[in-house]
Write a protein that holds these residues in place. Sequence first.
Motif, PDB file in Angstrom:
ATOM      1  N   GLY A  16       0.822  -1.215   0.000  1.00 12.70           N
ATOM      2  CA  GLY A  16       0.000   0.000   0.000  1.00 12.70           C
ATOM      3  C   GLY A  16       0.851   1.256   0.000  1.00 12.70           C
ATOM      4  O   GLY A  16       0.556   2.229  -0.698  1.00 12.70           O
ATOM      5  N   MET A  17       1.933   1.245   0.755  1.00 14.01           N
ATOM      6  CA  MET A  17       2.823   2.401   0.818  1.00 14.01           C
ATOM      7  C   MET A  17       3.507   2.617  -0.525  1.00 14.01           C
ATOM      8  O   MET A  17       3.633   3.757  -0.984  1.00 14.01           O
ATOM      9  CB  MET A  17       3.869   2.190   1.918  1.00 14.01           C
ATOM     10  N   ALA A  18       3.931   1.538  -1.186  1.00 14.19           N
ATOM     11  CA  ALA A  18       4.578   1.656  -2.492  1.00 14.19           C
ATOM     12  C   ALA A  18       3.603   2.240  -3.510  1.00 14.19           C
ATOM     13  O   ALA A  18       3.970   3.093  -4.319  1.00 14.19           O
ATOM     14  CB  ALA A  18       5.086   0.298  -2.959  1.00 14.19           C
ATOM     15  N   ARG A  19       2.367   1.794  -3.470  1.00 13.16           N
ATOM     16  CA  ARG A  19       1.355   2.326  -4.393  1.00 13.16           C
ATOM     17  C   ARG A  19       1.092   3.802  -4.091  1.00 13.16           C
ATOM     18  O   ARG A  19       0.955   4.607  -4.994  1.00 13.16           O
ATOM     19  CB  ARG A  19       0.044   1.534  -4.292  1.00 13.16           C
ATOM     20  N   PHE A  20       1.057   4.159  -2.824  1.00 13.60           N
ATOM     21  CA  PHE A  20       0.820   5.550  -2.427  1.00 13.60           C
ATOM     22  C   PHE A  20       1.960   6.446  -2.888  1.00 13.60           C
ATOM     23  O   PHE A  20       1.748   7.503  -3.474  1.00 13.60           O
ATOM     24  CB  PHE A  20       0.638   5.642  -0.911  1.00 13.60           C
ATOM     25  N   VAL A  21       3.188   5.996  -2.663  1.00 17.94           N
ATOM     26  CA  VAL A  21       4.357   6.786  -3.039  1.00 17.94           C
ATOM     27  C   VAL A  21       4.400   6.952  -4.556  1.00 17.94           C
ATOM     28  O   VAL A  21       4.710   8.025  -5.077  1.00 17.94           O
ATOM     29  CB  VAL A  21       5.655   6.158  -2.504  1.00 17.94           C
ATOM     30  N   GLY A  22       4.083   5.885  -5.311  1.00 22.71           N
ATOM     31  CA  GLY A  22       4.098   5.951  -6.762  1.00 22.71           C
ATOM     32  C   GLY A  22       3.104   6.949  -7.332  1.00 22.71           C
ATOM     33  O   GLY A  22       3.306   7.508  -8.405  1.00 22.71           O
ATOM     34  N   ARG A  23       2.029   7.175  -6.604  1.00 21.05           N
ATOM     35  CA  ARG A  23       1.000   8.109  -7.079  1.00 21.05           C
ATOM     36  C   ARG A  23       1.239   9.536  -6.615  1.00 21.05           C
ATOM     37  O   ARG A  23       0.512  10.446  -7.013  1.00 21.05           O
ATOM     38  CB  ARG A  23      -0.378   7.638  -6.621  1.00 21.05           C
ATOM     39  N   MET A  24       2.240   9.737  -5.793  1.00 22.33           N
ATOM     40  CA  MET A  24       2.557  11.091  -5.338  1.00 22.33           C
ATOM     41  C   MET A  24       3.089  11.894  -6.518  1.00 22.33           C
ATOM     42  O   MET A  24       3.594  11.339  -7.486  1.00 22.33           O
ATOM     43  CB  MET A  24       3.589  11.042  -4.213  1.00 22.33           C
ATOM     44  N   PRO A  25       2.994  13.206  -6.445  1.00 20.89           N
ATOM     45  CA  PRO A  25       3.487  14.040  -7.552  1.00 20.89           C
ATOM     46  C   PRO A  25       4.978  13.849  -7.787  1.00 20.89           C
ATOM     47  O   PRO A  25       5.756  13.685  -6.863  1.00 20.89           O
ATOM     48  CB  PRO A  25       3.198  15.468  -7.084  1.00 20.89           C
ATOM     49  N   ALA A  26       5.337  13.882  -9.044  1.00 21.49           N
ATOM     50  CA  ALA A  26       6.740  13.754  -9.437  1.00 21.49           C
ATOM     51  C   ALA A  26       7.475  15.071  -9.214  1.00 21.49           C
ATOM     52  O   ALA A  26       6.854  16.125  -9.051  1.00 21.49           O
ATOM     53  CB  ALA A  26       6.820  13.374 -10.910  1.00 21.49           C
ATOM     54  N   ASN A  27       8.789  15.006  -9.262  1.00 19.98           N
ATOM     55  CA  ASN A  27       9.606  16.207  -9.238  1.00 19.98           C
ATOM     56  C   ASN A  27       9.547  16.790 -10.654  1.00 19.98           C
ATOM     57  O   ASN A  27      10.169  16.260 -11.587  1.00 19.98           O
ATOM     58  CB  ASN A  27      11.039  15.858  -8.842  1.00 19.98           C
ATOM     59  N   CYS A  28       8.786  17.853 -10.830  1.00 18.77           N
ATOM     60  CA  CYS A  28       8.568  18.411 -12.161  1.00 18.77           C
ATOM     61  C   CYS A  28       9.820  19.026 -12.772  1.00 18.77           C
ATOM     62  O   CYS A  28       9.904  19.159 -13.996  1.00 18.77           O
ATOM     63  CB  CYS A  28       7.403  19.407 -12.134  1.00 18.77           C
ATOM     64  N   ASP A  29      10.804  19.363 -11.946  1.00 14.25           N
ATOM     65  CA  ASP A  29      12.076  19.845 -12.497  1.00 14.25           C
ATOM     66  C   ASP A  29      12.767  18.715 -13.262  1.00 14.25           C
ATOM     67  O   ASP A  29      13.273  18.916 -14.366  1.00 14.25           O
ATOM     68  CB  ASP A  29      12.989  20.366 -11.386  1.00 14.25           C
ATOM     69  N   ASP A  30      12.754  17.507 -12.676  1.00 15.70           N
ATOM     70  CA  ASP A  30      13.364  16.349 -13.350  1.00 15.70           C
ATOM     71  C   ASP A  30      12.593  15.974 -14.608  1.00 15.70           C
ATOM     72  O   ASP A  30      13.184  15.684 -15.647  1.00 15.70           O
ATOM     73  CB  ASP A  30      13.417  15.149 -12.406  1.00 15.70           C
ATOM     74  N   VAL A  31      11.266  15.988 -14.510  1.00 18.51           N
ATOM     75  CA  VAL A  31      10.424  15.657 -15.666  1.00 18.51           C
ATOM     76  C   VAL A  31      10.671  16.665 -16.781  1.00 18.51           C
ATOM     77  O   VAL A  31      10.827  16.296 -17.947  1.00 18.51           O
ATOM     78  CB  VAL A  31       8.933  15.621 -15.278  1.00 18.51           C
ATOM     79  N   ALA A  32      10.741  17.941 -16.441  1.00 20.28           N
ATOM     80  CA  ALA A  32      10.953  18.989 -17.447  1.00 20.28           C
ATOM     81  C   ALA A  32      12.309  18.820 -18.127  1.00 20.28           C
ATOM     82  O   ALA A  32      12.429  18.999 -19.344  1.00 20.28           O
ATOM     83  CB  ALA A  32      10.843  20.369 -16.804  1.00 20.28           C
ATOM     84  N   GLU A  33      13.330  18.469 -17.376  1.00 21.45           N
ATOM     85  CA  GLU A  33      14.654  18.232 -17.963  1.00 21.45           C
ATOM     86  C   GLU A  33      14.604  17.063 -18.944  1.00 21.45           C
ATOM     87  O   GLU A  33      15.184  17.128 -20.026  1.00 21.45           O
ATOM     88  CB  GLU A  33      15.695  17.954 -16.874  1.00 21.45           C
ATOM     89  N   GLN A  34      13.891  15.995 -18.546  1.00 19.92           N
ATOM     90  CA  GLN A  34      13.780  14.833 -19.424  1.00 19.92           C
ATOM     91  C   GLN A  34      13.057  15.214 -20.715  1.00 19.92           C
ATOM     92  O   GLN A  34      13.487  14.867 -21.807  1.00 19.92           O
ATOM     93  CB  GLN A  34      13.019  13.706 -18.707  1.00 19.92           C
ATOM     94  N   LEU A  35      11.967  15.947 -20.599  1.00 18.19           N
ATOM     95  CA  LEU A  35      11.201  16.342 -21.783  1.00 18.19           C
ATOM     96  C   LEU A  35      12.000  17.300 -22.666  1.00 18.19           C
ATOM     97  O   LEU A  35      11.937  17.216 -23.893  1.00 18.19           O
ATOM     98  CB  LEU A  35       9.868  16.974 -21.372  1.00 18.19           C
TER      99      LEU A  35
END
Length: 182
Positions: A16-35
Amino acid sequence: MKVMLVCLVVVAAVYGMARFVGRMPANCDDVAEQLASYELGNYAEPEDRAPVVTKPRAICKREGVSRDESACLEKTKSKLAAARCVPRLFPDVEVPDCAGAACYLSKVEQFAAQMCACLPGNRLCAEKITEGMTKWGQDLARLQSELGTPKLEAMSESDARAIGDVMRRYSDCMVKAITPVQ
């Protein structure tokens, strides 16, 4: 019995904790760099990256990219593969929702229909459709390579015959489109 119950509760809590953590918001700085790397490559200078990263960062926040989606994005090497991870970030990328011969046949039929819509003698139309088909094939090969499935699955004889028929129609229409009208 108590030990078994405690183990079951611990396993359920960890899952349950793993599923909860996975659904938490991502670090958008990292996502933006990847994109941004899909547009600029990985070695662009920081001053060149800064203005490009701003837009994907805002989109990431607006769309609520999760940590699981971000982890998927980190493994990708192309925009097409990234669109499979988070399709809503790439409305301009067509991600097939099918696989195998049915998917290929459907896409080849689309290209054949587009080619047959070109008027006789319209070489530019035929070249545009051919470029689109070439890009689709390259994107498909890149995606399969990234997903670890570099080989096409074996097609049934009827699927191979159907794709062959569509490609003959495509070729006939292309010849009409590139042949100058007299």
